[in-house]
Design a protein around this motif. Structure first.
Motif, PDB file in Angstrom:
ATOM      1  N   GLU A   1      30.677 -65.792  -8.720  1.00 51.25           N
ATOM      2  CA  GLU A   1      30.704 -64.345  -8.551  1.00 51.25           C
ATOM      3  C   GLU A   1      31.511 -63.648  -9.645  1.00 51.25           C
ATOM      4  OE1 GLU A   1      32.085 -63.377  -4.670  1.00 51.25           O
ATOM      5  OE2 GLU A   1      30.525 -64.543  -3.635  1.00 51.25           O
ATOM      6  N   LEU A   2      32.208 -64.418 -10.466  1.00 46.31           N
ATOM      7  CA  LEU A   2      33.117 -63.848 -11.452  1.00 46.31           C
ATOM      8  C   LEU A   2      32.616 -64.002 -12.884  1.00 46.31           C
ATOM      9  CD1 LEU A   2      36.428 -65.265  -9.927  1.00 46.31           C
ATOM     10  CD2 LEU A   2      35.324 -63.079  -9.424  1.00 46.31           C
ATOM     11  N   VAL A   3      31.484 -64.645 -13.067  1.00 50.02           N
ATOM     12  CA  VAL A   3      30.938 -64.871 -14.405  1.00 50.02           C
ATOM     13  C   VAL A   3      29.776 -63.908 -14.629  1.00 50.02           C
ATOM     14  CG1 VAL A   3      29.893 -66.536 -15.987  1.00 50.02           C
ATOM     15  CG2 VAL A   3      31.615 -67.292 -14.325  1.00 50.02           C
TER      16      VAL A   3
ATOM     17  N   TRP B   1      29.333 -56.298 -17.999  1.00 48.28           N
ATOM     18  CA  TRP B   1      29.836 -56.362 -16.624  1.00 48.28           C
ATOM     19  C   TRP B   1      28.689 -56.170 -15.627  1.00 48.28           C
ATOM     20  CZ3 TRP B   1      34.643 -57.389 -14.642  1.00 48.28           C
ATOM     21  CH2 TRP B   1      34.814 -57.155 -13.276  1.00 48.28           C
ATOM     22  N   GLY B   2      28.617 -57.082 -14.662  1.00 49.48           N
ATOM     23  CA  GLY B   2      27.660 -56.945 -13.576  1.00 49.48           C
ATOM     24  C   GLY B   2      26.290 -57.508 -13.855  1.00 49.48           C
ATOM     25  N   LEU B   3      26.034 -57.923 -15.097  1.00 47.12           N
ATOM     26  CA  LEU B   3      24.738 -58.501 -15.416  1.00 47.12           C
ATOM     27  C   LEU B   3      24.782 -60.007 -15.199  1.00 47.12           C
ATOM     28  CD1 LEU B   3      23.749 -56.601 -18.685  1.00 47.12           C
ATOM     29  CD2 LEU B   3      23.111 -56.084 -16.325  1.00 47.12           C
ATOM     30  N   PRO B   4      23.692 -60.590 -14.678  1.00 54.79           N
ATOM     31  CA  PRO B   4      23.688 -62.042 -14.432  1.00 54.79           C
ATOM     32  C   PRO B   4      23.586 -62.822 -15.735  1.00 54.79           C
ATOM     33  CG  PRO B   4      21.533 -61.107 -13.966  1.00 54.79           C
ATOM     34  CD  PRO B   4      22.445 -59.940 -14.256  1.00 54.79           C
ATOM     35  N   LEU B   5      24.016 -64.067 -15.681  1.00 53.40           N
ATOM     36  CA  LEU B   5      23.844 -64.957 -16.822  1.00 53.40           C
ATOM     37  C   LEU B   5      22.366 -65.217 -17.055  1.00 53.40           C
ATOM     38  CD1 LEU B   5      26.577 -67.676 -16.154  1.00 53.40           C
ATOM     39  CD2 LEU B   5      26.578 -66.013 -18.001  1.00 53.40           C
ATOM     40  N   GLU B   6      21.976 -65.311 -18.325  1.00 55.05           N
ATOM     41  CA  GLU B   6      20.592 -65.652 -18.619  1.00 55.05           C
ATOM     42  C   GLU B   6      20.294 -67.088 -18.227  1.00 55.05           C
ATOM     43  OE1 GLU B   6      19.698 -64.784 -22.643  1.00 55.05           O
ATOM     44  OE2 GLU B   6      20.150 -62.632 -22.478  1.00 55.05           O
TER      45      GLU B   6
ATOM     46  N   LEU C   1      23.545 -72.711 -15.093  1.00 48.07           N
ATOM     47  CA  LEU C   1      24.983 -72.946 -15.212  1.00 48.07           C
ATOM     48  C   LEU C   1      25.683 -72.807 -13.868  1.00 48.07           C
ATOM     49  CD1 LEU C   1      27.359 -73.455 -17.187  1.00 48.07           C
ATOM     50  CD2 LEU C   1      27.488 -70.989 -17.502  1.00 48.07           C
ATOM     51  N   ASN C   2      25.148 -71.943 -13.006  1.00 45.60           N
ATOM     52  CA  ASN C   2      25.806 -71.674 -11.731  1.00 45.60           C
ATOM     53  C   ASN C   2      25.950 -72.924 -10.862  1.00 45.60           C
ATOM     54  OD1 ASN C   2      26.323 -68.952 -12.080  1.00 45.60           O
ATOM     55  ND2 ASN C   2      24.283 -68.348 -11.391  1.00 45.60           N
ATOM     56  N   ARG C   3      25.048 -73.872 -11.023  1.00 41.73           N
ATOM     57  CA  ARG C   3      25.129 -75.054 -10.159  1.00 41.73           C
ATOM     58  C   ARG C   3      26.317 -75.936 -10.500  1.00 41.73           C
ATOM     59  NH1 ARG C   3      22.522 -79.857 -12.126  1.00 41.73           N
ATOM     60  NH2 ARG C   3      21.638 -79.590 -14.218  1.00 41.73           N
ATOM     61  N   TYR C   4      26.942 -75.661 -11.636  1.00 45.10           N
ATOM     62  CA  TYR C   4      28.140 -76.424 -12.010  1.00 45.10           C
ATOM     63  C   TYR C   4      29.425 -75.781 -11.497  1.00 45.10           C
ATOM     64  CZ  TYR C   4      25.076 -78.982 -15.188  1.00 45.10           C
ATOM     65  OH  TYR C   4      24.069 -79.758 -15.715  1.00 45.10           O
TER      66      TYR C   4
END
Length: 233
Positions: free
Chosen positions: A210-212, A217-222, A226-229
């Protein structure tokens, strides 16, 4: 001796990450055992090797074992802690007052890490736009010390509930020297599995996912994979 260009071995990487993840802010677990001089020297050397803006190295280290000085610091803490408790009401205030937030007398050594804001002169390379970079640099020295202490089996507690003007007077600091971190150091009976405030239910660790943000600001990672790590503690 290792070549400085050699990659870290797997064991060295594991040791570094272990120190990071097992570092704790210690308040209640201090033992009376003294810290050997060679161990304390290694910890201070690690702090002194922190990066700093313009290589100004703004830190100094005040090693405090005087009972008189520590009693004065404790009196300042008690006064500020009573004031801080008034920020809360009801059960939250009761919970706050039940927290142990310092080990000033229990720890064998207190250490104040200061920041000399005049070191390097009026124009320090890299400090033109953000004048607080000297304070941020000193925080890196604190973190270096904390991780080195954990690797040595030494607990560290940061006492932040202090009036900085009173603390400066107690330690007789020059006008340009700011008492950035007042720390309690010592061997401990245990390092808690989780941060004490988390264990006591004061706050929980926020999910890293929730912090990356991505690019703004506020845009998701492309790269959502990566989130599964991002594993929660």
């Amino acid at each position: 001796m290792n070549n400085h260009n050699d990659p870290f071995t797997e064991a060295q990487r594991e040791g570094l990450y272990r120190a990071i993840f097992e570092r704790r802010d210690v308040r209640s677990q201090f033992l009376s055992d003294g810290i050997p001089n060679d161990v304390l020297a290694r910890i201070l050397k690690a702090a002194h090797h922190a990066p700093s803006v313009g290589f100004m190295q703004p830190w100094d280290f005040i090693v405090i074992d005087s009972p008189v000085v520590r009693e004065q610091v404790l009196a300042s803490f008690n006064e500020e802690n009573n004031r801080a408790s008034e920020n809360y009401t009801g059960e939250r205030r009761k919970a706050y007052r039940n927290l142990k937030l310092q080990g000033i007398l229990e720890s064998p050594i207190n250490l104040c890490i200061t920041c000399d804001r005049s070191r390097g002169g009026p124009h320090v390379l890299g400090r033109n736009s953000v004048m607080e970079m000297d304070l941020f640099s000193t925080c890196l020295a604190v973190q270096n010390l904390w991780l080195a202490a954990r690797a040595e089996g030494i607990g560290v507690g940061w006492v932040s509930i202090l009036d900085q003007t009173q603390l400066s007077e107690i330690l007789q600091l020059p006008d340009d020297v700011y008492p950035l971190a007042y720390l309690c150091l010592g061997y401990v009976s245990e390092f808690l599995e989780h941060p004490e405030l988390q264990t006591k239910g004061w706050r929980s660790r926020l999910p890293l996912a929730e912090l990356v943000h991505g690019n703004r600001w506020g845009l998701p990672l492309e790269h959502q994979a990566l989130n599964r790590y991002f594993k929660e503690d």
